[in-house]
Scaffold this motif. Structure first.
Motif, PDB file in Angstrom:
ATOM      1  N   GLN A   6       0.825  -1.192   0.000  1.00 13.92           N
ATOM      2  CA  GLN A   6       0.000   0.000   0.000  1.00 13.92           C
ATOM      3  C   GLN A   6       0.868   1.254   0.000  1.00 13.92           C
ATOM      4  OE1 GLN A   6      -0.992  -2.355   2.672  1.00 13.92           O
ATOM      5  NE2 GLN A   6       0.824  -1.783   3.810  1.00 13.92           N
ATOM      6  N   TYR A   7       0.211   2.378  -0.320  1.00  9.56           N
ATOM      7  CA  TYR A   7       0.897   3.657  -0.527  1.00  9.56           C
ATOM      8  C   TYR A   7       0.110   4.712   0.252  1.00  9.56           C
ATOM      9  CZ  TYR A   7       2.858   0.626  -3.981  1.00  9.56           C
ATOM     10  OH  TYR A   7       3.468  -0.457  -4.576  1.00  9.56           O
ATOM     11  N   TRP A   8       0.824   5.471   1.093  1.00  8.00           N
ATOM     12  CA  TRP A   8       0.165   6.218   2.153  1.00  8.00           C
ATOM     13  C   TRP A   8       0.129   7.722   1.914  1.00  8.00           C
ATOM     14  CZ3 TRP A   8      -2.306   3.468   5.778  1.00  8.00           C
ATOM     15  CH2 TRP A   8      -1.890   2.153   6.026  1.00  8.00           C
ATOM     16  N   THR A   9      -1.008   8.307   2.234  1.00  9.44           N
ATOM     17  CA  THR A   9      -1.103   9.733   2.518  1.00  9.44           C
ATOM     18  C   THR A   9      -1.131   9.881   4.037  1.00  9.44           C
ATOM     19  OG1 THR A   9      -3.525   9.700   2.542  1.00  9.44           O
ATOM     20  CG2 THR A   9      -2.440  10.160   0.426  1.00  9.44           C
ATOM     21  N   VAL A  45       0.431  18.668  11.135  1.00  5.98           N
ATOM     22  CA  VAL A  45      -0.518  17.645  10.699  1.00  5.98           C
ATOM     23  C   VAL A  45      -1.638  18.289   9.881  1.00  5.98           C
ATOM     24  CG1 VAL A  45      -2.183  15.900  11.445  1.00  5.98           C
ATOM     25  CG2 VAL A  45       0.007  16.133  12.646  1.00  5.98           C
ATOM     26  N   ALA A  46      -2.197  19.372  10.401  1.00  3.98           N
ATOM     27  CA  ALA A  46      -3.270  20.059   9.678  1.00  3.98           C
ATOM     28  C   ALA A  46      -2.778  20.611   8.349  1.00  3.98           C
ATOM     29  CB  ALA A  46      -3.825  21.190  10.549  1.00  3.98           C
ATOM     30  N   ALA A 106      -4.156  19.548   4.686  1.00  5.22           N
ATOM     31  CA  ALA A 106      -4.699  20.574   3.794  1.00  5.22           C
ATOM     32  C   ALA A 106      -4.030  20.506   2.428  1.00  5.22           C
ATOM     33  CB  ALA A 106      -4.517  21.961   4.410  1.00  5.22           C
ATOM     34  N   GLY A 107      -2.726  20.228   2.388  1.00  2.27           N
ATOM     35  CA  GLY A 107      -2.020  20.093   1.126  1.00  2.27           C
ATOM     36  C   GLY A 107      -2.513  18.904   0.322  1.00  2.27           C
TER      37      GLY A 107
END
Length: 405
Positions: free
Chosen positions: A215-218, A263-264, A268-269
């Motif tokens: 898997q590939y994470w955001t 983190v925020a 947001a990006g």
């Protein structure tokens, strides 16, 4: 196939790279007249939770029982690990550090130098033995909840649990998260580094898709997965490693730690790039095709002009690139690698010979294709002699580029 994080069956194509052999199963000369197993390399995105994933077609034991990758062969990566240890020690003041997928002790050697107790958990027997030879205590095993409970019972809870470049390699996401939580002290830290899907998409880094990456994470999907395991994401760093990575800092529920502004900001990006909806994952396949076409066109033209082209490096990502692009010894005569394990072997699928780096300097090819593009600056410095005979260094990702040795 259902999503391994949320269980949904709403999975859409992210990119289909055909079928390739496992990227780290390098061939010996005796293997060349034998068939190779190949498996589909078809990444999908879950339309419910947005986790990008491959089906678990290969048992991790087949990949990691004996492994060809040794972290210490990259001096920049060893230095990166030292800096992480500095930050973790300052933040946590640990008495025990446990690293999961600790490889050859590249990171924990810096913990030992500080006189801090440590333990590595490494599934590959040959790589784990290299760690023990440098004095790093290492258990040869795959991490799962049962092993985590045994380690905690024997060694106590860890103040810092490190999981560098392993979070993509785990087909049982839920069980792995549970194991990390078990290893960590109730007031401890879990530190995870993994490639960032956002930069992978933006820069067309399709070659980091291979079978051992499940898997590939955001940050968004990682936060959800950690929460399932009772871990709260409290901080994130954006890193240049591996073409763009995220370092996730998580703590067990109940510590009272609040997430930082970082983190925020990263969430947001990701949303601004469209990665908070399934529609944001379309279009990647088209960029991948353009990268392939540009590279193959360049190599064909070099071949027709009578130029000799060789490679530098034999990383797993390079084998995805070579197989997807259909590049074989007629277009890439050979490649070289620092790792002695690979010398005299051949790349899986494309069967390109692998030599020691000295072979490149003796042969003096016209063009050197740098396969581990994430180490381009380190490699360009190593290959400074190439300019003496008028050779060129080339990288294919994020776009075809000639770089100065």
């Amino acid at each position: 196939m259902v999503c391994r994080l949320c269980g949904s069956d709403r999975l859409a194509t992210f990119v289909d790279l055909g079928a390739t052999p496992p990227c780290e199963l390098f061939l010996t000369a005796d293997d060349l007249d034998r068939p190779e197993p190949t498996y589909p390399l078809h990444a999908r995105v879950c339309e419910a939770c947005l986790l990008v994933q491959l089906p678990a077609l290969i048992d991790p034991a087949e990949i990691f029982g004996e492994y060809a990758y040794f972290s210490s062969y990259s001096t920049s990566w060893v230095e990166h690990a030292r800096r992480l240890v500095d930050v973790a020690v300052e933040r946590a003041d640990p008495q025990l550090v446990v690293e999961v997928a600790s490889n050859d002790g590249y990171l924990l050697q810096h913990v030992l130098e500080r006189g801090i107790r440590c333990l590595g958990i490494e599934p590959s027997a040959n790589v784990g033995e290299a760690a023990r030879e440098r004095g790093v205590p290492t258990v040869t095993a795959f991490l799962d909840p049962a092993l985590a409970a045994e380690v905690r019972a024997e060694h106590g809870p860890a103040d810092v649990v490190v999981a560098n470049n392993v979070y993509a390699h785990i087909p049982d996401v839920r069980g792995f998260g549970e194991a990390l939580r078990t290893l960590a002290a109730d007031d401890g830290w879990v530190v995870i580094e993994v490639q960032h899907l956002l930069t992978m998409i933006e820069l067309g880094q399709f070659d980091t898709i291979y079978h051992e990456h499940f898997q590939y994470w955001t940050v968004g999907t990682a936060r959800a997965a950690l929460a399932e395991a009772g871990l709260r994401l409290v901080d994130v760093d954006l890193l240049p490693t591996h073409g763009g990575s995220i370092r996730l800092w998580a703590r067990p529920d109940g510590t009272g730690a609040d997430p930082t502004q970082a983190v925020a900001d990263v969430l947001a990006g990701e949303a601004a790039a469209g990665l908070d909806t399934p529609a944001g994952y379309t279009g990647f396949a088209g960029r991948v095709s353009r990268i392939r076409n540009d590279l193959v066109r360049f190599l064909v033209e070099a071949n027709e002009a009578g130029q000799r082209v060789a490679g530098y490096g034999a990383p797993g990502k390079g084998n995805t690139l070579l197989n997807y692009c259909g590049i074989r010894p007629d277009l890439l005569a050979y490649t070289v690698d620092m790792n002695p394990y690979k010398h005299g072997r051949f790349t899986p699928g494309t069967r390109i010979p692998i030599h020691e780096p000295e072979h490149l300097l003796a042969d003096r090819p016209d063009v050197v294709l740098v396969l581990p593009w994430n180490l381009r600056d380190e490699i360009a410095a190593q290959l400074a002699p190439v300019r003496e005979w008028g050779g060129r260094l080339v990288v294919a990702i994020p776009e075809l580029e000639v770089i100065t040795p």
